[in-house]
Scaffold this active site. Sequence first.
Site, PDB file in Angstrom:
ATOM      1  N   PRO A   2      -5.912   8.851  -4.551  1.00  0.00           N
ATOM      2  CA  PRO A   2      -6.376   8.003  -4.026  1.00  0.00           C
ATOM      3  C   PRO A   2      -6.432   8.004  -2.396  1.00  0.00           C
ATOM      4  O   PRO A   2      -4.935   7.651  -1.970  1.00  0.00           O
ATOM      5  CB  PRO A   2      -6.362   6.328  -3.786  1.00  0.00           C
ATOM      6  N   GLU A   3      -7.563   8.137  -1.196  1.00  0.00           N
ATOM      7  CA  GLU A   3      -7.227   8.554  -0.233  1.00  0.00           C
ATOM      8  C   GLU A   3      -7.919   6.968   0.577  1.00  0.00           C
ATOM      9  O   GLU A   3      -8.478   6.072   0.009  1.00  0.00           O
ATOM     10  CB  GLU A   3      -7.811   9.426   0.316  1.00  0.00           C
ATOM     11  N   LYS A  61      -4.334   3.369   2.884  1.00  0.00           N
ATOM     12  CA  LYS A  61      -4.217   3.745   1.154  1.00  0.00           C
ATOM     13  C   LYS A  61      -4.057   2.092   0.953  1.00  0.00           C
ATOM     14  O   LYS A  61      -2.708   2.428  -0.213  1.00  0.00           O
ATOM     15  CB  LYS A  61      -3.510   4.641   1.114  1.00  0.00           C
ATOM     16  N   ARG A 266       1.348  21.726  -0.039  1.00  0.00           N
ATOM     17  CA  ARG A 266       0.739  20.569  -0.545  1.00  0.00           C
ATOM     18  C   ARG A 266      -0.754  22.021  -0.231  1.00  0.00           C
ATOM     19  O   ARG A 266      -1.031  22.295   0.644  1.00  0.00           O
ATOM     20  CB  ARG A 266      -0.011  20.007   0.260  1.00  0.00           C
TER      21      ARG A 266
END
Length: 277
Positions: A2-3, A61, A266
Site C-alpha cells: 500500500p502506498e 503511508k 527495486r
Amino acid sequence: MPELPEVETMRRGILGVVGSRVADVERVACKRRPILVAPRMDSFRRRTNGRRIADVGRIGKRVVIHLDSSDAIVMEPRMTGLVLVTDPPTTEHLRFRCTLKGNGIGELLYWDRRGLGSVRLFSAVELQDAFGPEKVGPDALKVTGDVLRHRLSGSRRAVKVALLDQRAVAGIGNMYASEIVHLAGVHPAKACHRITRAQWDAIAEAMHEILEAAVRYEGSTLRNGTYRNALNQPGGYQSRHRVYDRAGKACARCRTPIDHIVQAQRSTYFCPKCQWQ
Ligand SMILES: [Zn+2]
C-alpha cells in the site's frame, strides 16, 4: 504494497468510525509471525477504552485514529496490512480488533498477511517525535515543485529512488514513483542535482495528478497483491497504470515498448522515448 492512494482509501473507508467510542481493543490470537503492537495490551486498553474517536487522519503511508484524549492509534500496513470495517480476507491473518459502540460500525480491524505492519498507540508528544517534520516529509498530495526542489536538488541520487525517501516526501512507493516520472517525462535515473526547475514543477504536478486519480479509483490491487479497501474490495487503478509492470508493452503516449531497469534493488519501468531527458 500500500502506498498513499491505498492508505488514503483505507482512511476514507473508515471515516464512519468518527464519533464512536472504543468499547475494547484486543490483540487477536494468531499463529503467524506476530505484528508489533505497542504499548502492552493492559496499558493500551486502559488508555483507549471508553474514548471517543475524534478524527481519522493519515501520515504518509499510515492511518492515524485520533482519540478525544489526544492519544492516537497508528496503523501502519507496510507490505500487506489492511484496515477494515468488514469481514477480513482470511481469519488466520487477523491481528487486531477494536470493538466500537455508538455509531453503527461494530468493529475496526487490522489484518496483515505477512505481519510486517504495526498497531501502536501514541501520545500527542510521541506522535510528533515519531512522525514530525524531521522524520516524515511533506505529503505527496500537497508538496509543491519548489519544496521538492529545495529538499532534493542537492542530492546526487536518481530521482525515482529519491522520491521513495519518506523524509523527503511522504506517501510514494515503488509503483507510483515509476508512474509519476513517466507522466512528468523525466528519466528515472536522472540525478536530482541535474533536474531543472521546470522538471521539478512537472514532477509535482504529475505526482498530484497520478495520486489523485489513484485515490479516485481506490488504489491498485496487483495480480499477486493483497490490497483491499476498508470493505475488502479490490482497487481499480491497476488497469490504468502507464508503465508499472508493463515491460515490453507499448507506451500509451508514443507506442515505444516500456523498458525495465533495477534501481536500489527495486524495479523501475519507463518509456525510453518519452523519458529521455
Ligand atoms: Zn512513450
